[in-house]
Motif scaffolding. Structure first.
Motif, mmCIF file in Angstrom:
data_model
loop_
_atom_site.group_PDB
_atom_site.id
_atom_site.type_symbol
_atom_site.label_atom_id
_atom_site.label_comp_id
_atom_site.label_asym_id
_atom_site.label_seq_id
_atom_site.Cartn_x
_atom_site.Cartn_y
_atom_site.Cartn_z
ATOM 1 N N VAL A 17 0.835 -1.201 0.000
ATOM 2 C CA VAL A 17 0.000 0.000 0.000
ATOM 3 C C VAL A 17 0.872 1.255 0.000
ATOM 4 C CG1 VAL A 17 -1.743 1.316 1.262
ATOM 5 C CG2 VAL A 17 -1.894 -1.179 1.165
ATOM 6 N N LEU A 18 1.910 1.266 0.819
ATOM 7 C CA LEU A 18 2.798 2.433 0.891
ATOM 8 C C LEU A 18 3.518 2.661 -0.439
ATOM 9 C CD1 LEU A 18 4.278 1.931 4.466
ATOM 10 C CD2 LEU A 18 2.629 3.663 3.750
ATOM 11 N N ALA A 19 3.938 1.561 -1.085
ATOM 12 C CA ALA A 19 4.607 1.688 -2.389
ATOM 13 C C ALA A 19 3.643 2.263 -3.423
ATOM 14 C CB ALA A 19 5.125 0.325 -2.843
ATOM 15 N N PHE A 20 2.394 1.831 -3.382
ATOM 16 C CA PHE A 20 1.391 2.376 -4.299
ATOM 17 C C PHE A 20 1.189 3.864 -4.056
ATOM 18 C CE2 PHE A 20 -3.066 3.696 -4.682
ATOM 19 C CZ PHE A 20 -3.201 3.627 -6.056
ATOM 20 N N MET A 21 1.100 4.277 -2.793
ATOM 21 C CA MET A 21 0.903 5.683 -2.483
ATOM 22 C C MET A 21 2.104 6.516 -2.910
ATOM 23 S SD MET A 21 -2.094 6.363 -1.405
ATOM 24 C CE MET A 21 -1.696 8.063 -0.935
ATOM 25 N N HIS A 22 3.297 5.966 -2.829
ATOM 26 C CA HIS A 22 4.480 6.682 -3.319
ATOM 27 C C HIS A 22 4.370 6.906 -4.828
ATOM 28 C CE1 HIS A 22 7.236 7.313 0.021
ATOM 29 N NE2 HIS A 22 6.984 6.090 0.480
ATOM 30 N N ARG A 23 3.910 5.886 -5.559
ATOM 31 C CA ARG A 23 3.755 6.035 -7.010
ATOM 32 C C ARG A 23 2.667 7.054 -7.325
ATOM 33 N NH1 ARG A 23 4.077 0.375 -6.614
ATOM 34 N NH2 ARG A 23 1.834 0.147 -7.001
ATOM 35 N N PHE A 24 1.580 7.008 -6.576
ATOM 36 C CA PHE A 24 0.502 7.972 -6.782
ATOM 37 C C PHE A 24 0.993 9.383 -6.510
ATOM 38 C CE2 PHE A 24 -2.880 10.545 -4.825
ATOM 39 C CZ PHE A 24 -3.782 10.605 -5.869
ATOM 40 N N ALA A 25 1.736 9.564 -5.411
ATOM 41 C CA ALA A 25 2.245 10.888 -5.055
ATOM 42 C C ALA A 25 3.152 11.442 -6.140
ATOM 43 C CB ALA A 25 2.991 10.808 -3.724
ATOM 44 N N ALA A 26 4.004 10.567 -6.687
ATOM 45 C CA ALA A 26 4.955 11.018 -7.702
ATOM 46 C C ALA A 26 4.257 11.533 -8.955
ATOM 47 C CB ALA A 26 5.892 9.867 -8.068
ATOM 48 N N ALA A 27 3.017 11.091 -9.195
ATOM 49 C CA ALA A 27 2.286 11.508 -10.387
ATOM 50 C C ALA A 27 1.455 12.776 -10.167
ATOM 51 C CB ALA A 27 1.367 10.377 -10.848
ATOM 52 N N GLN A 28 1.451 13.310 -8.937
ATOM 53 C CA GLN A 28 0.654 14.489 -8.625
ATOM 54 C C GLN A 28 1.491 15.766 -8.704
ATOM 55 O OE1 GLN A 28 -2.639 13.687 -8.310
ATOM 56 N NE2 GLN A 28 -1.749 11.653 -8.663
ATOM 57 N N ASP A 29 0.833 16.885 -8.969
ATOM 58 C CA ASP A 29 1.533 18.166 -9.003
ATOM 59 C C ASP A 29 2.141 18.496 -7.647
ATOM 60 O OD1 ASP A 29 0.853 18.506 -11.654
ATOM 61 O OD2 ASP A 29 -0.986 19.618 -11.197
ATOM 62 N N LEU A 37 3.225 8.204 5.147
ATOM 63 C CA LEU A 37 4.011 8.028 6.358
ATOM 64 C C LEU A 37 3.680 6.729 7.085
ATOM 65 C CD1 LEU A 37 3.710 11.676 7.750
ATOM 66 C CD2 LEU A 37 5.537 10.727 6.310
ATOM 67 N N ASP A 38 2.414 6.324 7.023
ATOM 68 C CA ASP A 38 1.992 5.109 7.726
ATOM 69 C C ASP A 38 0.653 4.656 7.153
ATOM 70 O OD1 ASP A 38 2.063 2.999 9.470
ATOM 71 O OD2 ASP A 38 1.540 4.159 11.261
ATOM 72 N N VAL A 39 0.282 3.412 7.407
ATOM 73 C CA VAL A 39 -0.989 2.875 6.923
ATOM 74 C C VAL A 39 -1.550 1.886 7.937
ATOM 75 C CG1 VAL A 39 0.202 1.042 5.628
ATOM 76 C CG2 VAL A 39 -2.129 1.670 5.014
ATOM 77 N N LYS A 40 -2.872 1.876 8.048
ATOM 78 C CA LYS A 40 -3.574 0.903 8.883
ATOM 79 C C LYS A 40 -4.832 0.439 8.156
ATOM 80 C CE LYS A 40 -2.051 2.343 13.491
ATOM 81 N NZ LYS A 40 -2.489 2.706 14.874
ATOM 82 N N ARG A 53 -9.918 -1.958 2.799
ATOM 83 C CA ARG A 53 -10.004 -0.523 3.065
ATOM 84 C C ARG A 53 -8.874 -0.124 4.001
ATOM 85 N NH1 ARG A 53 -15.514 2.794 4.785
ATOM 86 N NH2 ARG A 53 -14.716 4.882 4.304
ATOM 87 N N TYR A 54 -8.229 0.998 3.688
ATOM 88 C CA TYR A 54 -7.087 1.452 4.475
ATOM 89 C C TYR A 54 -7.222 2.939 4.802
ATOM 90 C CZ TYR A 54 -5.195 -2.730 2.185
ATOM 91 O OH TYR A 54 -5.007 -4.003 1.698
ATOM 92 N N VAL A 55 -6.571 3.339 5.874
ATOM 93 C CA VAL A 55 -6.388 4.758 6.159
ATOM 94 C C VAL A 55 -4.888 5.010 6.101
ATOM 95 C CG1 VAL A 55 -6.435 4.336 8.664
ATOM 96 C CG2 VAL A 55 -6.754 6.649 7.774
ATOM 97 N N VAL A 56 -4.481 5.977 5.284
ATOM 98 C CA VAL A 56 -3.069 6.268 5.047
ATOM 99 C C VAL A 56 -2.746 7.660 5.588
ATOM 100 C CG1 VAL A 56 -1.231 6.406 3.328
ATOM 101 C CG2 VAL A 56 -3.176 4.866 2.944
ATOM 102 N N LEU A 57 -1.772 7.737 6.444
ATOM 103 C CA LEU A 57 -1.291 9.023 6.942
ATOM 104 C C LEU A 57 -0.299 9.580 5.932
ATOM 105 C CD1 LEU A 57 -1.238 11.008 9.414
ATOM 106 C CD2 LEU A 57 0.818 9.773 10.164
#
Length: 222
Positions: A17-29, A37-40, A53-57
């Protein structure tokens, strides 16, 4: 989020999940805003039962007070789809259907709303709402007048939502909706179906209680 989150039992899942969010972030302005930072695991709502379902900080506006929480929820096709007889829009993914209609129907849709693909599935990403309006039906059970007012208010909200999206992708126009409301034949049919389905819901609830007591959901609740 007391009582609404669980630790990730499998750290491989958390890293995915964190790796996916890093990829998503890299594609944003504003890539820094979405840096995870963290996920639960997230627990909320009967509509999420059986779905991931996850909550990502995320970094947001800066640690520690400017962090944001992101709600990342798997999206599935509507349960009504097999029963539909009217032609529906050709949605690219289930998440695209949900996100697009939220933007059309709601006066103020959720912030940071995105439809995404992740781990072979369709997902909705949005800012986690710190609080949402909830209707506590138990308090209105013995107050028929209050319950009538509640139903009328919810009906008005639903009507406004349909008007906002009227005429889009083959949806009924505002004139169609006015004509439908003026034909009162559907009221009796709706009332009869509501009474019938109340019995269906009660029988489903009884079956669920029996299965729960028999331990059918032990693994799910672990």
């Amino acid at each position: 989020l007391p009582g609404k989150t669980l630790e990730m039992p499998d750290r491989r899942e958390a890293r995915k999940v964190l790796a996916f969010m890093h990829r998503f972030a890299a594609a944003q302005d504003d890539a820094g805003f979405f840096t995870p930072l963290d996920v639960k695991r997230r627990i909320a709502g009967t509509g999420s039962l059986g779905l991931r379902r996850y909550v990502v900080l995320v970094e947001g506006r800066g640690s520690p007070d400017g962090n944001y929480m992101i709600d990342l929820k798997e999206a599935c096709p509507s349960a009504l789809t097999p029963r539909l007889t009217l032609r529906q829009p050709d949605w690219q993914t289930p998440a695209a259907r949900v996100a697009t209609l939220q933007q059309r129907l709601q006066a103020v849709p959720p912030a940071l709303l995105h439809a995404l693909r992740f781990d072979g599935a369709s997902w909705i990403l949005r800012e986690l709402q710190p609080s949402e309006d909830r209707v506590v039906f138990a308090t209105a059970r013995n107050q028929p007048k209050a319950l009538v007012q509640l139903v009328r208010a919810m009906g008005g909200i639903t009507a406004w939502a349909h008007l906002r999206a009227s005429g889009r992708q083959g949806a009924a126009t505002a004139d169609d909706l006015v004509d439908f409301a003026g034909n009162r034949a559907w009221i009796g049919e709706t009332h009869r179906y509501a009474k019938h389905y109340a019995g269906v819901v009660m029988r489903d609830w009884d079956a669920f209680q029996i299965a729960l007591e028999a331990g059918a959901f032990t693994e799910l609740l672990a």
